[in-house]
Design an enzyme around this catalytic site. Structure first.
Site, PDB file in Angstrom:
ATOM      1  N   HIS A 122       2.773 153.434 -20.651  1.00 58.73           N
ATOM      2  CA  HIS A 122       4.197 153.457 -20.311  1.00 58.73           C
ATOM      3  C   HIS A 122       4.503 152.320 -19.333  1.00 58.73           C
ATOM      4  O   HIS A 122       3.697 152.018 -18.449  1.00 58.73           O
ATOM      5  CB  HIS A 122       4.550 154.813 -19.694  1.00 58.73           C
ATOM      6  CG  HIS A 122       6.018 155.019 -19.517  1.00 58.73           C
ATOM      7  ND1 HIS A 122       6.685 154.597 -18.396  1.00 58.73           N
ATOM      8  CD2 HIS A 122       6.952 155.568 -20.319  1.00 58.73           C
ATOM      9  CE1 HIS A 122       7.974 154.889 -18.519  1.00 58.73           C
ATOM     10  NE2 HIS A 122       8.153 155.479 -19.678  1.00 58.73           N
ATOM     11  N   GLU A 124       6.535 152.005 -16.787  1.00 54.77           N
ATOM     12  CA  GLU A 124       6.533 152.335 -15.347  1.00 54.77           C
ATOM     13  C   GLU A 124       5.092 152.377 -14.827  1.00 54.77           C
ATOM     14  O   GLU A 124       4.780 151.814 -13.770  1.00 54.77           O
ATOM     15  CB  GLU A 124       7.202 153.698 -15.136  1.00 54.77           C
ATOM     16  CG  GLU A 124       7.093 154.170 -13.695  1.00 54.77           C
ATOM     17  CD  GLU A 124       7.328 155.667 -13.552  1.00 54.77           C
ATOM     18  OE1 GLU A 124       8.266 156.190 -14.172  1.00 54.77           O
ATOM     19  OE2 GLU A 124       6.563 156.307 -12.808  1.00 54.77           O
ATOM     20  N   CYS A 191      10.056 162.539  -9.768  1.00 53.47           N
ATOM     21  CA  CYS A 191      11.503 162.328  -9.613  1.00 53.47           C
ATOM     22  C   CYS A 191      12.210 163.680  -9.597  1.00 53.47           C
ATOM     23  O   CYS A 191      12.027 164.484 -10.516  1.00 53.47           O
ATOM     24  CB  CYS A 191      11.991 161.469 -10.780  1.00 53.47           C
ATOM     25  SG  CYS A 191      13.769 161.475 -10.942  1.00 53.47           S
ATOM     26  N   ASN A 221      10.739 160.770 -20.467  1.00 51.06           N
ATOM     27  CA  ASN A 221      11.293 161.998 -19.885  1.00 51.06           C
ATOM     28  C   ASN A 221      11.902 162.888 -20.960  1.00 51.06           C
ATOM     29  O   ASN A 221      11.902 164.106 -20.832  1.00 51.06           O
ATOM     30  CB  ASN A 221      12.255 161.673 -18.726  1.00 51.06           C
ATOM     31  CG  ASN A 221      13.533 161.033 -19.202  1.00 51.06           C
ATOM     32  OD1 ASN A 221      14.388 161.691 -19.739  1.00 51.06           O
ATOM     33  ND2 ASN A 221      13.659 159.721 -19.000  1.00 51.06           N
TER      34      ASN A 221
HETATM   35 FE1  SF4 Z   1      14.896 156.954 -11.472  1.00 57.72          FE
HETATM   36 FE2  SF4 Z   1      16.219 158.275 -13.356  1.00 57.72          FE
HETATM   37 FE3  SF4 Z   1      13.665 157.625 -13.739  1.00 57.72          FE
HETATM   38 FE4  SF4 Z   1      14.342 159.507 -11.949  1.00 57.72          FE
HETATM   39  S1  SF4 Z   1      14.631 159.616 -14.172  1.00 57.72           S
HETATM   40  S2  SF4 Z   1      12.857 157.854 -11.676  1.00 57.72           S
HETATM   41  S3  SF4 Z   1      16.292 158.705 -11.135  1.00 57.72           S
HETATM   42  S4  SF4 Z   1      15.389 156.213 -13.533  1.00 57.72           S
END
Ligand code: SF4
Length: 290
Positions: A122, A124, A191, A221
């Site tokens: 990923h 990130e 998060c 997510n």
């Molecule tokens: Fe940032 Fe949204 Fe990812 Fe949470 S879900 S880390 S607020 S971009």
């Protein structure tokens, strides 16, 4: 057929912020390059392209346009490369991801091996790993832990993982490695938005016959929302938009739940809800005629 929406879902402030920055930059500068899709959502990417945001995998020689870093963030080498080529950098990294990057760097500098609970492929996670340098690994949910982990460990999580899974991972790490660990630091980099949306998806899954999780196919997510709905024993499907929805999924359903990932615009959710309403009305009409 009743349609229930999750009490918390859809665009998070981090994605909204990234889109706002990119839209403003494109308006001011005419055209910008986004290193990778700004978020994992095709509708959002298309709308930004119409405003002048061109998506590229990496920088090619001769590209002199301003370069936007997406909400997922990048490693320091990507920033250095863009700056050394003379490109202006527009950084939309979500502050929650920036916090993970800072912890990764700080722990690596303090001599810890960084362990990230998350998907090593990923964007990130790749970026956060790069901030820690050579002594860092990512371990995906459900994968075995390496037998030869060093004794000083700092553990963080991909921001979008579920708190329950992260806790399970930590417990497994302790059970399997406690004899070899001399020092363990755990930093909660989850998060809040994602955790809240996952809790809302769990509640929703308990109340309905079927959950539709709306979001981009590669959105981590969104996939985690699907997982939590299934963990609650619910039938759940991941749809990118209304065209993915199959009429037979709705047969026999009295209550259909809808939730959406943090990179899913309201328009995609609304389109899915409208299609559920149309298909539901068709099924009810067919049942009454039959
Ligand atoms: Fe940032 Fe949204 Fe990812 Fe949470 S879900 S880390 S607020 S971009």
């Amino acid at each position: 057929m009743e349609i229930l929406l999750a009490r918390d879902m859809g665009f998070c402030w981090g994605v909204r912020r990234a889109i706002d920055i990119m839209e403003k930059a494109a308006d001011e500068k005419g055209e910008i390059i986004s290193l990778g899709p700004i978020v994992h959502n095709p509708q959002v990417v298309r709308e930004l392209e119409e405003r002048g945001v061109r998506t590229a995998g990496d920088l090619s020689d001769g590209d002199s346009l301003p370069v936007a870093i997406t909400a997922h963030g990048v490693g320091p080498e990507v920033l250095e490369d863009a700056r050394s080529r003379g490109n202006e950098v527009i950084d939309t990294t979500c502050p929650i991801v920036t916090r993970s990057q800072r912890w990764a760097k700080k722990m690596a500098e303090a001599g810890f091996t960084l362990v990230i609970f998350g998907d090593p492929n990923h964007r990130e996670v790749r970026g956060v790993l790069a901030w820690a340098g050579a002594n860092a690994i990512a371990i995906q949910d459900g994968y075995p832990l390496p037998a030869d982990l060093p004794s000083r460990l700092a553990v963080i999580s991909q921001t979008t993982q579920s708190p329950e899974r992260f806790a399970e991972f930590l417990s497994r790490l302790m059970q399997e490695h406690i004899g070899k660990i001399s020092e363990l630091r755990v930093i909660n980099t989850l998060c809040d938005v994602t955790s809240s949306q996952q809790a809302a998806a769990r509640e929703l899954a308990q109340e309905v016959d079927l959950v539709l999780v709306v979001g981009g196919r590669s959105s981590a997510n969104t996939r985690h929302l699907l997982d939590v709905c299934k963990e609650e024993g619910s039938v759940a499907y991941h749809v990118e938009g209304p065209d993915d929805l199959m009429a037979e999924w709705l047969k026999g359903c009295e209550r259909v739940g809808v939730t959406a990932g943090a990179s899913t615009p309201d328009s995609a959710v609304e389109a899915v809800v409208r299609r559920v309403q149309r298909l539901g009305a068709g099924l009810e009409g067919a049942a009454s005629r039959g």
